[in-house]
Design an enzyme around this catalytic site. Structure first.
Site, PDB file in Angstrom:
ATOM      1  N   ASP A  33      -6.257  -6.915   4.107  1.00 31.95           N
ATOM      2  CA  ASP A  33      -7.435  -6.258   3.512  1.00 31.95           C
ATOM      3  C   ASP A  33      -8.377  -7.306   2.940  1.00 31.95           C
ATOM      4  O   ASP A  33      -9.584  -7.304   3.194  1.00 31.95           O
ATOM      5  CB  ASP A  33      -6.962  -5.300   2.406  1.00 31.95           C
ATOM      6  CG  ASP A  33      -8.125  -4.607   1.715  1.00 31.95           C
ATOM      7  OD1 ASP A  33      -9.053  -4.176   2.418  1.00 31.95           O
ATOM      8  OD2 ASP A  33      -8.103  -4.514   0.470  1.00 31.95           O
ATOM      9  N   TYR A  42       0.818  -1.215   0.000  1.00 32.34           N
ATOM     10  CA  TYR A  42       0.000   0.000   0.000  1.00 32.34           C
ATOM     11  C   TYR A  42       0.854   1.268   0.000  1.00 32.34           C
ATOM     12  O   TYR A  42       0.426   2.302  -0.489  1.00 32.34           O
ATOM     13  CB  TYR A  42      -0.900   0.041   1.241  1.00 32.34           C
ATOM     14  CG  TYR A  42      -2.246  -0.607   1.080  1.00 32.34           C
ATOM     15  CD1 TYR A  42      -2.362  -1.894   0.577  1.00 32.34           C
ATOM     16  CD2 TYR A  42      -3.407   0.067   1.454  1.00 32.34           C
ATOM     17  CE1 TYR A  42      -3.598  -2.495   0.456  1.00 32.34           C
ATOM     18  CE2 TYR A  42      -4.643  -0.531   1.336  1.00 32.34           C
ATOM     19  CZ  TYR A  42      -4.742  -1.809   0.838  1.00 32.34           C
ATOM     20  OH  TYR A  42      -5.964  -2.400   0.723  1.00 32.34           O
ATOM     21  N   LYS A  63       3.324 -15.253   1.902  1.00 31.17           N
ATOM     22  CA  LYS A  63       3.488 -15.935   0.616  1.00 31.17           C
ATOM     23  C   LYS A  63       4.980 -16.217   0.472  1.00 31.17           C
ATOM     24  O   LYS A  63       5.634 -15.774  -0.481  1.00 31.17           O
ATOM     25  CB  LYS A  63       2.925 -15.052  -0.515  1.00 31.17           C
ATOM     26  CG  LYS A  63       2.830 -15.740  -1.870  1.00 31.17           C
ATOM     27  CD  LYS A  63       1.717 -16.771  -1.965  1.00 31.17           C
ATOM     28  CE  LYS A  63       1.776 -17.504  -3.293  1.00 31.17           C
ATOM     29  NZ  LYS A  63       0.862 -18.656  -3.358  1.00 31.17           N
ATOM     30  N   ASP A 110      -2.930 -18.093   0.009  1.00 29.51           N
ATOM     31  CA  ASP A 110      -3.973 -18.768  -0.790  1.00 29.51           C
ATOM     32  C   ASP A 110      -4.635 -19.872   0.034  1.00 29.51           C
ATOM     33  O   ASP A 110      -5.856 -20.020   0.036  1.00 29.51           O
ATOM     34  CB  ASP A 110      -3.403 -19.300  -2.117  1.00 29.51           C
ATOM     35  CG  ASP A 110      -2.106 -20.088  -1.948  1.00 29.51           C
ATOM     36  OD1 ASP A 110      -1.516 -20.078  -0.840  1.00 29.51           O
ATOM     37  OD2 ASP A 110      -1.672 -20.732  -2.925  1.00 29.51           O
TER      38      ASP A 110
HETATM   39  C1  IPM Z   1     -10.349  -1.191   4.287  1.00 26.66           C
HETATM   40  C2  IPM Z   1     -10.649  -0.543   2.968  1.00 26.66           C
HETATM   41  C3  IPM Z   1      -9.515   0.400   2.608  1.00 26.66           C
HETATM   42  C4  IPM Z   1      -8.253  -0.426   2.501  1.00 26.66           C
HETATM   43  C5  IPM Z   1      -9.738   1.231   1.340  1.00 26.66           C
HETATM   44  C6  IPM Z   1     -11.019   2.034   1.408  1.00 26.66           C
HETATM   45  C7  IPM Z   1      -8.575   2.128   1.029  1.00 26.66           C
HETATM   46  O1  IPM Z   1     -10.859  -1.508   1.999  1.00 26.66           O
HETATM   47  O2  IPM Z   1     -10.216  -0.442   5.290  1.00 26.66           O
HETATM   48  O3  IPM Z   1     -10.280  -2.412   4.353  1.00 26.66           O
HETATM   49  O4  IPM Z   1      -7.971  -1.007   1.442  1.00 26.66           O
HETATM   50  O5  IPM Z   1      -7.533  -0.511   3.481  1.00 26.66           O
HETATM   51 MG    MG Z   2     -10.918  -3.511   2.761  1.00 30.94          MG
END
Ligand code: IPM
Ligand code: MG
Length: 357
Positions: A248, A141, A192, A224
């Site tokens: 996520d 990210y 992974k 996975d």
């Molecule tokens: C989450 C959301 C966020 C993320 C988005 C909205 C940027 O999906 O909090 O899980 O990917 O972290």
């Molecule tokens: Mg999310």
């Protein structure tokens, strides 16, 4: 001592669900004499519309000063065509990284009242109680370099970087081991490591930490397989620790085990226990403004805030008990509706929780 809670409703269903959580917090504040004061601010698309920035300085300022933050959700089709740096999501990601909220706790608990709302068989999910510990300020990210570049061939290439430093891995590892110590003493680290060097290091550091937490049983699983195991036999998990992107994805999957993502709260903490509390679900633009969204994930996030950032365990438990009570009463928003239950709106659900407090 007065403590400040910053409310950031955001976009889509955000304002509707945060309004209900705020009512609950006001009542709890009185009942337990917590001395909380409330502020509010703009974030995401709502902030773009007013200030041209998804995270205005004023909001960041208030966030830094607040003891805790409750956030609704950000994003929506209206802002989807903006360049990446100006999108609503940058508001959320900016808050996470500016406040160094590296530890994201996402508990997936199945309320027995909702066993039939899960898409899995009741015997597979009944009694489910998992905690996903997701690293939130690193990994792919935030890794650099990132972007879209033009190759010599003239073709464009999109790229991101998946990187973690040892110290980033170690600090999220400690949060997870400590969470496991407070719970069932089992920790599964998801990576992974058969393909990605960054997660080979991740695994090594987790192994290293094991020695400091001899009472916790550590295991490792490829992502996975973890995705599969979560739907095959989810009750094998106690605490899961993983990086930003895997977390996520797996937390959305875990949410659905509990019947609806509308039930899942989350806490994002830094090393000072300052935290931002948000439902795991998004802004749901398709149902925004209709008064049908489930406010319980946000209300339960407010409970997590009382527990983790404000040290008010009794008040947190009071909210959680009230949520359980309204479910006992058979009240359901559309996402968790089942036969014989009473369908209620966002506001009615909030009012019912208030009454149950
Ligand atoms: C989450 C959301 C966020 C993320 C988005 C909205 C940027 O999906 O909090 O899980 O990917 O972290
Ligand atoms: Mg999310």
């Amino acid at each position: 001592m007065s403590r400040t809670v910053l409310m950031l409703p955001g976009d889509g269903i955000g304002p509707e669900i945060v309004a209900e959580a705020e009512k609950v917090l006001h009542k709890i504040n009185e009942k337990f004499e917590l001395g909380l004061t409330f502020e509010s601010g703009l974030v995401g698309g709502a902030a773009i519309d007013e200030t041209d920035s998804p995270l205005p300085d004023d909001t960041l300022d208030k966030a830094r000063k607040a003891d805790a933050i409750v956030l609704g959700a950000v994003g929506g089709p209206k802002w989807d065509s903006l360049p990446m740096a100006k999108r609503p999501e940058k508001g959320l990601l900016g808050l996470r990284s500016s406040l160094e909220l590296f530890a994201n706790l996402r508990p997936a608990i199945l309320y027995p009242q909702l066993a039939s709302a899960s898409s899995l068989k009741p015997e597979v999910v009944s009694g489910l109680d998992i905690m996903i510990v997701r690293e939130l300020t690193g990994g792919i990210y935030f890794g650099q370099p990132r972007g879209v570049r033009e190759l010599e061939s003239g073709e464009r290439q999109g790229y991101n970087t998946y990187a973690y430093t040892e110290s980033e891995i170690r600090r999220i590892g400690r949060v997870a081991f400590e969470a496991a110590q407070q719970r069932g003493k089992k920790l599964c680290s998801v990576d992974k490591a058969n393909v990605l060097e960054v997660t080979v290091l991740w695994r090594e550091i987790m192994e290293d930490l094991r020695r400091e937490y001899p009472d916790v049983e550590l295991s490792h699983m490829y992502v996975d397989n973890a995705a599969m195991q979560l739907v095959r036999a989810p009750k094998q998990f106690d605490v899961i620790v993983t990086g930003n992107m895997f977390g996520d994805i797996l937390s959305d999957e875990a949410a659905m085990l509990t019947g609806s993502i509308g039930m899942l709260p989350s806490a994002s903490l830094n090393s000072e226990k300052q935290g931002m509390y948000e439902p795991c679900h998004g802004s749901a633009p398709d149902i925004a403004g209709q008064g049908v969204a489930n406010p319980l994930a946000t209300i339960l996030s407010a409970a997590m805030m009382l527990r983790y950032s404000l040290g008010e365990e009794k008040a947190a438990e009071n909210i959680e008990a009230a949520v359980s009570k309204v479910l006992d009463q058979g009240l359901r928003t559309a996402d968790i509706m089942s036969e014989g239950a009473k369908k209620v709106s966002t506001r009615e659900m909030g009012e019912a929780v208030l009454a149950a407090l």
